[in-house]
Design a protein around this motif. Structure first.
Motif, short mmCIF file in Angstrom:
data_model
loop_
_atom_site.label_atom_id
_atom_site.label_comp_id
_atom_site.label_asym_id
_atom_site.label_seq_id
_atom_site.Cartn_x
_atom_site.Cartn_y
_atom_site.Cartn_z
N MET A 140 39.07 50.94 34.96
CA MET A 140 37.85 51.41 34.30
C MET A 140 36.71 50.41 34.55
N ALA A 141 35.59 50.91 34.98
CA ALA A 141 34.44 50.04 35.20
C ALA A 141 33.80 49.70 33.85
N HIS A 142 33.44 48.46 33.72
CA HIS A 142 32.85 47.99 32.46
C HIS A 142 32.04 46.74 32.72
N HIS A 143 31.34 46.30 31.70
CA HIS A 143 30.71 45.00 31.75
C HIS A 143 31.12 44.24 30.49
N ASP A 144 31.00 42.93 30.54
CA ASP A 144 31.35 42.10 29.39
C ASP A 144 30.09 41.33 28.99
N ILE A 145 29.54 41.73 27.84
CA ILE A 145 28.28 41.15 27.37
C ILE A 145 28.49 40.68 25.94
N PHE A 146 28.44 39.37 25.74
CA PHE A 146 28.72 38.79 24.42
C PHE A 146 27.82 39.43 23.36
N GLU A 147 26.54 39.60 23.70
CA GLU A 147 25.59 40.15 22.73
C GLU A 147 25.97 41.58 22.30
N GLN A 148 26.61 42.30 23.22
CA GLN A 148 27.05 43.66 22.87
C GLN A 148 28.26 43.61 21.93
N ASP A 149 29.10 42.58 22.13
CA ASP A 149 30.31 42.47 21.30
C ASP A 149 30.03 41.83 19.95
N ALA A 150 28.98 41.01 19.88
CA ALA A 150 28.65 40.32 18.62
C ALA A 150 27.15 40.45 18.38
#
Ligand SMILES: O=C(O)CCC(=O)C(=O)O
Ligand SMILES: [Fe+2]
Length: 119
Positions: free
Chosen positions: A1-11
């Motif tokens: 699955m294509a995704h991105h990892d963005i701290f601001e999106q998670d917190a």
């Protein structure tokens, strides 16, 4: 699955997340199958709202719904790959054995600030 990892999106709203200027994934590959297991990367930043809308309840986007990836890297055992985790990326399914990587994120917050890492 294509995704991105963005701290601001998670917190959202967390001071530690807001101060992040660049986020990298740092992965060491411990076991890689002969077939599959490539890291697919797109030179593409997708707004979190757009990503969330497209993925619905899924973890990410099906690779087939995106253009061809810009870079495909087949990691070797013991390799360290560092890449911009805020850009779209995906892992091709491993074929004959499982794929194992040790991973963490690294944040850049400015030239006068130390790098930080977490997993
Ligand atoms: O294992 C990789 O090559 C990348 C994994 C990844 O994108 C993730 O864990 O968020
Ligand atoms: Fe990721």
């Amino acid at each position: 699955m294509a995704h991105h990892d963005i701290f601001e999106q998670d917190a959202p709203g967390a001071p530690e997340a807001i101060s992040v200027q660049a986020q990298f994934a740092a992965n060491v590959y411990v076991q890689i199958p002969e077939n599959g297991g490539e890291l697919l990367m797109w030179n593409m930043n997708m707004a979190p709202q757009v990503f969330d809308q497209l993925r619905g309840n899924d973890y990410g986007l099906r690779v087939e719904t995106l253009p061809e990836p810009d870079i495909v890297v087949k990691p070797g055992t013991g390799d360290l790959l560092i890449f911009d985790s805020r850009k779209m990326h995906a892992v091709a399914p491993p074929v004959e054995k499982s794929r194992l990587a040790l991973s963490c994120f690294v944040a850049y917050r400015g030239d006068d600030k130390p790098l930080t890492f977490w997993s």
